[in-house]
Motif scaffolding. Structure first.
Motif, PDB file in Angstrom:
ATOM      1  N   GLY A   4       0.794  -1.224   0.000  1.00 43.04           N
ATOM      2  CA  GLY A   4       0.000   0.000   0.000  1.00 43.04           C
ATOM      3  C   GLY A   4       0.822   1.268   0.000  1.00 43.04           C
ATOM      4  O   GLY A   4       0.281   2.353   0.208  1.00 43.04           O
ATOM      5  N   GLU A   5       2.136   1.170  -0.271  1.00 43.07           N
ATOM      6  CA  GLU A   5       3.001   2.348  -0.273  1.00 43.07           C
ATOM      7  C   GLU A   5       3.735   2.457  -1.608  1.00 43.07           C
ATOM      8  O   GLU A   5       4.427   1.523  -2.022  1.00 43.07           O
ATOM      9  CB  GLU A   5       4.023   2.283   0.867  1.00 43.07           C
ATOM     10  N   GLY A   6       3.585   3.601  -2.276  1.00 40.49           N
ATOM     11  CA  GLY A   6       4.254   3.809  -3.546  1.00 40.49           C
ATOM     12  C   GLY A   6       5.711   4.163  -3.361  1.00 40.49           C
ATOM     13  O   GLY A   6       6.061   4.968  -2.503  1.00 40.49           O
ATOM     14  N   LYS A   7       6.584   3.536  -4.163  1.00 40.08           N
ATOM     15  CA  LYS A   7       8.014   3.856  -4.135  1.00 40.08           C
ATOM     16  C   LYS A   7       8.321   4.687  -5.377  1.00 40.08           C
ATOM     17  O   LYS A   7       8.446   4.166  -6.483  1.00 40.08           O
ATOM     18  CB  LYS A   7       8.871   2.593  -4.119  1.00 40.08           C
ATOM     19  N   MET A   8       8.457   5.984  -5.171  1.00 39.48           N
ATOM     20  CA  MET A   8       8.545   6.934  -6.273  1.00 39.48           C
ATOM     21  C   MET A   8       9.784   6.701  -7.146  1.00 39.48           C
ATOM     22  O   MET A   8      10.876   6.516  -6.643  1.00 39.48           O
ATOM     23  CB  MET A   8       8.569   8.357  -5.709  1.00 39.48           C
ATOM     24  N   CYS A   9       9.553   6.744  -8.476  1.00 40.64           N
ATOM     25  CA  CYS A   9      10.690   6.660  -9.395  1.00 40.64           C
ATOM     26  C   CYS A   9      10.733   7.830 -10.380  1.00 40.64           C
ATOM     27  O   CYS A   9      11.708   7.973 -11.116  1.00 40.64           O
ATOM     28  CB  CYS A   9      10.704   5.330 -10.139  1.00 40.64           C
ATOM     29  N   SER A  10       9.700   8.664 -10.391  1.00 36.69           N
ATOM     30  CA  SER A  10       9.782   9.887 -11.196  1.00 36.69           C
ATOM     31  C   SER A  10       8.761  10.908 -10.726  1.00 36.69           C
ATOM     32  O   SER A  10       7.673  10.548 -10.256  1.00 36.69           O
ATOM     33  CB  SER A  10       9.585   9.610 -12.692  1.00 36.69           C
ATOM     34  N   PHE A  11       9.147  12.165 -10.845  1.00 36.08           N
ATOM     35  CA  PHE A  11       8.280  13.300 -10.527  1.00 36.08           C
ATOM     36  C   PHE A  11       8.374  14.243 -11.714  1.00 36.08           C
ATOM     37  O   PHE A  11       9.412  14.852 -11.974  1.00 36.08           O
ATOM     38  CB  PHE A  11       8.760  14.000  -9.254  1.00 36.08           C
ATOM     39  N   GLY A  12       7.277  14.332 -12.483  1.00 42.58           N
ATOM     40  CA  GLY A  12       7.272  15.194 -13.644  1.00 42.58           C
ATOM     41  C   GLY A  12       6.369  16.391 -13.439  1.00 42.58           C
ATOM     42  O   GLY A  12       5.348  16.285 -12.750  1.00 42.58           O
ATOM     43  N   TYR A  13       6.728  17.512 -14.018  1.00 41.32           N
ATOM     44  CA  TYR A  13       5.921  18.712 -13.797  1.00 41.32           C
ATOM     45  C   TYR A  13       6.026  19.669 -14.973  1.00 41.32           C
ATOM     46  O   TYR A  13       6.958  19.600 -15.789  1.00 41.32           O
ATOM     47  CB  TYR A  13       6.372  19.425 -12.521  1.00 41.32           C
ATOM     48  N   VAL A  14       5.054  20.566 -15.041  1.00 36.34           N
ATOM     49  CA  VAL A  14       5.102  21.708 -15.934  1.00 36.34           C
ATOM     50  C   VAL A  14       4.528  22.895 -15.173  1.00 36.34           C
ATOM     51  O   VAL A  14       3.473  22.780 -14.542  1.00 36.34           O
ATOM     52  CB  VAL A  14       4.329  21.444 -17.254  1.00 36.34           C
ATOM     53  N   VAL A  15       5.238  24.004 -15.173  1.00 30.39           N
ATOM     54  CA  VAL A  15       4.814  25.226 -14.494  1.00 30.39           C
ATOM     55  C   VAL A  15       4.323  26.213 -15.536  1.00 30.39           C
ATOM     56  O   VAL A  15       4.985  26.421 -16.570  1.00 30.39           O
ATOM     57  CB  VAL A  15       5.965  25.854 -13.680  1.00 30.39           C
ATOM     58  N   THR A  16       3.162  26.811 -15.290  1.00 28.09           N
ATOM     59  CA  THR A  16       2.601  27.782 -16.227  1.00 28.09           C
ATOM     60  C   THR A  16       2.142  29.033 -15.486  1.00 28.09           C
ATOM     61  O   THR A  16       2.030  29.039 -14.256  1.00 28.09           O
ATOM     62  CB  THR A  16       1.383  27.206 -16.983  1.00 28.09           C
ATOM     63  N   ASP A  17       1.847  30.058 -16.287  1.00 35.64           N
ATOM     64  CA  ASP A  17       1.156  31.218 -15.723  1.00 35.64           C
ATOM     65  C   ASP A  17      -0.343  31.033 -15.929  1.00 35.64           C
ATOM     66  O   ASP A  17      -0.793  29.975 -16.388  1.00 35.64           O
ATOM     67  CB  ASP A  17       1.666  32.516 -16.355  1.00 35.64           C
ATOM     68  N   ALA A  18      -1.117  32.046 -15.607  1.00 35.68           N
ATOM     69  CA  ALA A  18      -2.582  31.933 -15.708  1.00 35.68           C
ATOM     70  C   ALA A  18      -3.060  31.753 -17.141  1.00 35.68           C
ATOM     71  O   ALA A  18      -4.181  31.293 -17.374  1.00 35.68           O
ATOM     72  CB  ALA A  18      -3.242  33.161 -15.084  1.00 35.68           C
ATOM     73  N   GLY A  19      -2.204  32.097 -18.105  1.00 40.35           N
ATOM     74  CA  GLY A  19      -2.569  31.928 -19.513  1.00 40.35           C
ATOM     75  C   GLY A  19      -2.075  30.628 -20.109  1.00 40.35           C
ATOM     76  O   GLY A  19      -2.102  30.457 -21.330  1.00 40.35           O
ATOM     77  N   PHE A  20      -1.614  29.714 -19.263  1.00 35.67           N
ATOM     78  CA  PHE A  20      -1.095  28.407 -19.662  1.00 35.67           C
ATOM     79  C   PHE A  20       0.175  28.512 -20.497  1.00 35.67           C
ATOM     80  O   PHE A  20       0.503  27.597 -21.260  1.00 35.67           O
ATOM     81  CB  PHE A  20      -2.160  27.593 -20.407  1.00 35.67           C
ATOM     82  N   ASN A  21       0.903  29.624 -20.346  1.00 31.60           N
ATOM     83  CA  ASN A  21       2.214  29.730 -20.974  1.00 31.60           C
ATOM     84  C   ASN A  21       3.212  28.954 -20.115  1.00 31.60           C
ATOM     85  O   ASN A  21       3.304  29.176 -18.903  1.00 31.60           O
ATOM     86  CB  ASN A  21       2.645  31.193 -21.078  1.00 31.60           C
ATOM     87  N   ILE A  22       3.954  28.038 -20.740  1.00 33.25           N
ATOM     88  CA  ILE A  22       4.865  27.173 -19.992  1.00 33.25           C
ATOM     89  C   ILE A  22       6.103  27.945 -19.560  1.00 33.25           C
ATOM     90  O   ILE A  22       6.799  28.548 -20.390  1.00 33.25           O
ATOM     91  CB  ILE A  22       5.246  25.943 -20.832  1.00 33.25           C
ATOM     92  N   LEU A  23       6.372  27.912 -18.261  1.00 35.12           N
ATOM     93  CA  LEU A  23       7.524  28.606 -17.680  1.00 35.12           C
ATOM     94  C   LEU A  23       8.666  27.650 -17.363  1.00 35.12           C
ATOM     95  O   LEU A  23       9.832  28.044 -17.375  1.00 35.12           O
ATOM     96  CB  LEU A  23       7.101  29.334 -16.397  1.00 35.12           C
ATOM     97  N   ASP A  24       8.324  26.401 -17.089  1.00 34.29           N
ATOM     98  CA  ASP A  24       9.354  25.427 -16.713  1.00 34.29           C
ATOM     99  C   ASP A  24       8.745  24.039 -16.808  1.00 34.29           C
ATOM    100  O   ASP A  24       7.541  23.860 -16.575  1.00 34.29           O
ATOM    101  CB  ASP A  24       9.839  25.694 -15.280  1.00 34.29           C
ATOM    102  N   SER A  25       9.560  23.049 -17.152  1.00 33.09           N
ATOM    103  CA  SER A  25       9.090  21.670 -17.204  1.00 33.09           C
ATOM    104  C   SER A  25      10.277  20.728 -17.089  1.00 33.09           C
ATOM    105  O   SER A  25      11.363  21.031 -17.601  1.00 33.09           O
ATOM    106  CB  SER A  25       8.332  21.390 -18.508  1.00 33.09           C
ATOM    107  N   GLN A  26      10.083  19.600 -16.412  1.00 31.44           N
ATOM    108  CA  GLN A  26      11.170  18.628 -16.251  1.00 31.44           C
ATOM    109  C   GLN A  26      10.600  17.286 -15.820  1.00 31.44           C
ATOM    110  O   GLN A  26       9.561  17.224 -15.163  1.00 31.44           O
ATOM    111  CB  GLN A  26      12.180  19.106 -15.201  1.00 31.44           C
ATOM    112  N   ASP A  27      11.280  16.232 -16.212  1.00 31.53           N
ATOM    113  CA  ASP A  27      10.974  14.899 -15.699  1.00 31.53           C
ATOM    114  C   ASP A  27      12.105  14.526 -14.747  1.00 31.53           C
ATOM    115  O   ASP A  27      13.225  14.247 -15.183  1.00 31.53           O
ATOM    116  CB  ASP A  27      10.870  13.884 -16.833  1.00 31.53           C
ATOM    117  N   ILE A  28      11.831  14.571 -13.470  1.00 32.02           N
ATOM    118  CA  ILE A  28      12.829  14.229 -12.464  1.00 32.02           C
ATOM    119  C   ILE A  28      12.770  12.724 -12.248  1.00 32.02           C
ATOM    120  O   ILE A  28      11.839  12.205 -11.635  1.00 32.02           O
ATOM    121  CB  ILE A  28      12.570  14.974 -11.137  1.00 32.02           C
TER     122      ILE A  28
END
Length: 304
Positions: free
Chosen positions: A18-42
């Motif tokens: 019942g416990e997840g063992k994380m192997c990746s954290f992916g994200y995309v950061v945007t402003d209110a207009g959905f313009n991408i400011l940053d993105s990475q697959d950690i």
């Protein structure tokens, strides 16, 4: 300072116990207009075995990288600080898809490495989309529903799933002619904090522990009887009684300690214990050998 929005997704090597063992954290950061400011697959070394199914030919959406690639990466402990900064930046709103799972994965990762919990709260795009459109779909299906081009995205690559989440939320905003700030305010009920998620995890573990105790009593007779009131009869719970895990365990113990045998389900004979509002007219027979008894009558019988 203007709000910024981080769409995120987490993949795990396994969820054993019942416990997840994380192997990746992916994200995309945007402003209110959905313009991408940053993105990475950690990508990180989960320091745990991988569930065999993740790399099985039967799995249509395997993990995006090989086991060897994951093993060569830094661990969550090394990525803790930058992930914390991403999730807790000032004026930052966090959004995921089925994000309650991801919030729990984050809690588990912090606890595995003995690190302080990262205190954030995440909105869940899944119920937003389901409620807005009156139907339930997965992330990829919603992307198809909104005619989003995902040809360059790979499912279960965390940053790509984060981009897909951003894209369907953007499409939802456009279809409803609203901004993301207004959409999130309208859907505050989907917001789950780490604190609340931890409470739910603790309660879920408590319930599972009690359920295991109940299951240990199925098909067993007490060799050191407190009483033999039930005379070796078979007993099972009705639906409502079974939903209350604490009351179920109490009744299970009373069946066991008073000479009965608890069953998961009855076939041709035995007694079904029903909640009082499930039964009408007191004790009544369902068949010549299968009977029902109200919970209050059962308790009166065994606690004389």
């Amino acid at each position: 300072m203007n709000d910024s929005y981080i769409f995120f997704d987490i993949e795990c090597a396994n969820c054993f116990g019942g416990e997840g063992k994380m192997c990746s954290f992916g994200y995309v950061v945007t402003d209110a207009g959905f313009n991408i400011l940053d993105s990475q697959d950690i990508v990180m070394n989960p320091q745990a075995e991988f569930d065999w199914y993740l790399f099985s030919p039967k799995n249509r959406c395997p993990l995006a990288y090989s086991k060897e690639y994951f093993r060569r990466q830094h661990t969550f402990e090394d990525w803790y600080k930058p992930i914390k900064e991403l999730l807790t930046a000032p004026c930052r709103k966090v959004i995921g898809f089925a994000s309650s799972n991801d919030v729990c994965f984050m809690i588990t990762a912090c606890k595995r490495y003995g690190l302080p919990l990262i205190h954030f709260a995440a909105y869940d795009a899944e119920p937003m989309l389901n409620n807005a459109n009156g139907e339930r779909k997965g992330l990829e299906a919603w992307a198809e529903f909104y005619h989003i081009d995902t040809s360059e995205l790979r499912a279960h690559r965390s940053c790509d799933d984060a981009v897909m989440t951003m894209s369907v939320v953007k499409a939802l905003c456009e279809s409803r002619q609203t901004g993301i700030a207004q959409l999130l305010e309208k859907n505050r009920s989907t917001l789950l904090s780490v604190e609340k998620a931890e409470e739910q995890m603790i309660e879920r573990k408590r319930r599972n522990d009690i359920l295991r105790k109940i299951e240990e009593l199925y098909g067993k007779k007490d060799k050191a009887l407190h009483s033999d009131i039930l005379g070796g009869g078979l007993y099972s719970f009705g639906f409502k009684t079974g939903r209350d895990i604490d009351e179920s365990y109490r009744i299970a113990r009373l069946v066991y300690e008073n000479g009965g045998m608890l069953c998961k389900r009855l076939k041709d004979s035995g007694t079904l214990i029903l909640d009082d509002d499930e039964i009408k007219g007191g004790n009544e027979k369902k068949s010549s050998r299968l009977q029902v008894i109200s919970k209050s009558d059962f308790l009166a019988l065994v606690t004389k």
